[in-house]
Design a protein around this motif. Structure first.
Motif, PDB file in Angstrom:
ATOM      1  N   LEU A  87       0.825  -1.201   0.000  1.00  0.00           N
ATOM      2  CA  LEU A  87       0.000   0.000   0.000  1.00  0.00           C
ATOM      3  C   LEU A  87       0.865   1.258   0.000  1.00  0.00           C
ATOM      4  N   ARG A  88       1.930   1.259   0.784  1.00  0.00           N
ATOM      5  CA  ARG A  88       2.818   2.425   0.828  1.00  0.00           C
ATOM      6  C   ARG A  88       3.495   2.639  -0.522  1.00  0.00           C
ATOM      7  N   VAL A  89       3.953   1.554  -1.144  1.00  0.00           N
ATOM      8  CA  VAL A  89       4.587   1.667  -2.463  1.00  0.00           C
ATOM      9  C   VAL A  89       3.591   2.214  -3.481  1.00  0.00           C
ATOM     10  N   ALA A  90       2.350   1.737  -3.426  1.00  0.00           N
ATOM     11  CA  ALA A  90       1.324   2.215  -4.359  1.00  0.00           C
ATOM     12  C   ALA A  90       1.061   3.701  -4.155  1.00  0.00           C
ATOM     13  N   LYS A  91       1.013   4.151  -2.898  1.00  0.00           N
ATOM     14  CA  LYS A  91       0.794   5.575  -2.619  1.00  0.00           C
ATOM     15  C   LYS A  91       1.957   6.416  -3.115  1.00  0.00           C
ATOM     16  N   GLU A  92       3.178   5.920  -2.952  1.00  0.00           N
ATOM     17  CA  GLU A  92       4.350   6.667  -3.403  1.00  0.00           C
ATOM     18  C   GLU A  92       4.396   6.770  -4.918  1.00  0.00           C
ATOM     19  N   ASN A  93       3.827   5.797  -5.617  1.00  0.00           N
ATOM     20  CA  ASN A  93       3.849   5.790  -7.080  1.00  0.00           C
ATOM     21  C   ASN A  93       2.648   6.513  -7.685  1.00  0.00           C
ATOM     22  N   GLN A  94       1.748   6.980  -6.838  1.00  0.00           N
ATOM     23  CA  GLN A  94       0.567   7.691  -7.314  1.00  0.00           C
ATOM     24  C   GLN A  94       0.956   9.126  -7.657  1.00  0.00           C
ATOM     25  N   PRO A  95       0.422   9.661  -8.761  1.00  0.00           N
ATOM     26  CA  PRO A  95       0.785  11.039  -9.123  1.00  0.00           C
ATOM     27  C   PRO A  95       0.281  12.029  -8.070  1.00  0.00           C
ATOM     28  N   GLU A  96       1.075  13.070  -7.859  1.00  0.00           N
ATOM     29  CA  GLU A  96       0.713  14.111  -6.887  1.00  0.00           C
ATOM     30  C   GLU A  96      -0.482  14.901  -7.408  1.00  0.00           C
ATOM     31  N   ASP A  97      -1.353  15.264  -6.501  1.00  0.00           N
ATOM     32  CA  ASP A  97      -2.499  16.098  -6.843  1.00  0.00           C
ATOM     33  C   ASP A  97      -2.341  17.418  -6.100  1.00  0.00           C
ATOM     34  N   THR A  98      -2.604  18.516  -6.768  1.00  0.00           N
ATOM     35  CA  THR A  98      -2.338  19.826  -6.177  1.00  0.00           C
ATOM     36  C   THR A  98      -3.248  20.172  -5.010  1.00  0.00           C
ATOM     37  N   ASN A  99      -4.525  19.829  -5.073  1.00  0.00           N
ATOM     38  CA  ASN A  99      -5.432  20.217  -3.992  1.00  0.00           C
ATOM     39  C   ASN A  99      -5.692  19.095  -2.987  1.00  0.00           C
ATOM     40  N   GLY A 100      -5.023  17.976  -3.138  1.00  0.00           N
ATOM     41  CA  GLY A 100      -5.173  16.889  -2.173  1.00  0.00           C
ATOM     42  C   GLY A 100      -6.280  15.914  -2.502  1.00  0.00           C
ATOM     43  N   LYS A 101      -7.145  16.257  -3.473  1.00  0.00           N
ATOM     44  CA  LYS A 101      -8.233  15.354  -3.861  1.00  0.00           C
ATOM     45  C   LYS A 101      -8.242  15.197  -5.372  1.00  0.00           C
ATOM     46  N   SER A 102      -8.584  14.035  -5.790  1.00  0.00           N
ATOM     47  CA  SER A 102      -8.679  13.745  -7.207  1.00  0.00           C
ATOM     48  C   SER A 102      -9.888  14.462  -7.789  1.00  0.00           C
ATOM     49  N   GLU A 103      -9.814  14.774  -9.075  1.00  0.00           N
ATOM     50  CA  GLU A 103     -10.972  15.370  -9.745  1.00  0.00           C
ATOM     51  C   GLU A 103     -12.129  14.372  -9.811  1.00  0.00           C
ATOM     52  N   LYS A 104     -11.836  13.098  -9.588  1.00  0.00           N
ATOM     53  CA  LYS A 104     -12.858  12.058  -9.620  1.00  0.00           C
ATOM     54  C   LYS A 104     -13.466  11.801  -8.242  1.00  0.00           C
ATOM     55  N   PHE A 105     -13.023  12.565  -7.241  1.00  0.00           N
ATOM     56  CA  PHE A 105     -13.538  12.394  -5.883  1.00  0.00           C
ATOM     57  C   PHE A 105     -15.038  12.651  -5.892  1.00  0.00           C
ATOM     58  N   LEU A 106     -15.790  11.845  -5.159  1.00  0.00           N
ATOM     59  CA  LEU A 106     -17.241  11.974  -5.147  1.00  0.00           C
ATOM     60  C   LEU A 106     -17.686  13.360  -4.716  1.00  0.00           C
ATOM     61  N   LYS A 107     -18.690  13.877  -5.435  1.00  0.00           N
ATOM     62  CA  LYS A 107     -19.261  15.176  -5.107  1.00  0.00           C
ATOM     63  C   LYS A 107     -20.779  15.023  -5.022  1.00  0.00           C
ATOM     64  N   ARG A 108     -21.347  15.777  -4.131  1.00  0.00           N
ATOM     65  CA  ARG A 108     -22.803  15.769  -4.017  1.00  0.00           C
ATOM     66  C   ARG A 108     -23.350  16.854  -4.932  1.00  0.00           C
ATOM     67  N   TYR A 109     -24.295  16.481  -5.717  1.00  0.00           N
ATOM     68  CA  TYR A 109     -24.907  17.438  -6.637  1.00  0.00           C
ATOM     69  C   TYR A 109     -26.170  17.997  -5.988  1.00  0.00           C
ATOM     70  N   ASP A 110     -26.290  19.319  -5.975  1.00  0.00           N
ATOM     71  CA  ASP A 110     -27.439  19.975  -5.338  1.00  0.00           C
ATOM     72  C   ASP A 110     -28.733  19.732  -6.089  1.00  0.00           C
ATOM     73  N   TRP A 111     -28.665  19.502  -7.354  1.00  0.00           N
ATOM     74  CA  TRP A 111     -29.866  19.337  -8.144  1.00  0.00           C
ATOM     75  C   TRP A 111     -30.483  17.947  -8.015  1.00  0.00           C
ATOM     76  N   VAL A 112     -29.790  16.987  -7.367  1.00  0.00           N
ATOM     77  CA  VAL A 112     -30.311  15.635  -7.183  1.00  0.00           C
ATOM     78  C   VAL A 112     -31.264  15.630  -6.008  1.00  0.00           C
ATOM     79  N   THR A 113     -32.440  15.064  -6.202  1.00  0.00           N
ATOM     80  CA  THR A 113     -33.389  14.922  -5.098  1.00  0.00           C
ATOM     81  C   THR A 113     -33.588  13.459  -4.788  1.00  0.00           C
ATOM     82  N   VAL A 114     -33.856  13.192  -3.547  1.00  0.00           N
ATOM     83  CA  VAL A 114     -34.025  11.800  -3.116  1.00  0.00           C
ATOM     84  C   VAL A 114     -35.480  11.502  -2.923  1.00  0.00           C
TER      85      VAL A 114
END
Length: 110
Positions: free
Chosen positions: A83-110
């Motif tokens: 796991l540590r090796v995999a993390k070290e080989n992962q590309p650096e992200d500038t804001n700490g989160k991937s652009e693919k990180f889950l986001k809640r959309y305000d327009w979605v209703t349950v």
């Protein structure tokens, strides 16, 4: 003693290979002898010690029987190492989160 000028060392993550090698050194056992006792090839032991391969659950149980090292400890060491090796080989992200990180959309209703 705590001192502001002391450097913080980077945490070292050991793998099962480190513990196996240390035990082999303590008992002065060769790779060939260990391989014979475990029922695997010397090449397989060499690849494990060089971290080219990692131990399986079955081999961890055999090592526990032969060397007295906990199979759970061995598997956890390898898991954390990989796991540590995999993390070290992962590309650096500038804001700490991937652009693919889950986001809640305000327009979605349950």
């Amino acid at each position: 003693m705590l001192h502001r000028e002391n450097k913080i060392r980077k945490y070292h993550t050991s793998s099962a290979a480190d513990l196996i090698r240390e035990t082999m050194d303590y008992y002065k056992i060769t790779q060939t002898d260990l391989a014979d006792r475990l029922g695997v090839s010397q090449k397989h032991i060499s690849e494990i010690l060089r971290r080219k391969k990692f131990i399986s659950e079955t081999l961890a149980l055999r090592i526990e029987t032969v060397m007295g090292i906990s199979s759970v400890l061995l598997l956890n060491l390898d898991l954390h190492y990989k796991l540590r090796v995999a993390k070290e080989n992962q590309p650096e992200d500038t804001n700490g989160k991937s652009e693919k990180f889950l986001k809640r959309y305000d327009w979605v209703t349950v």
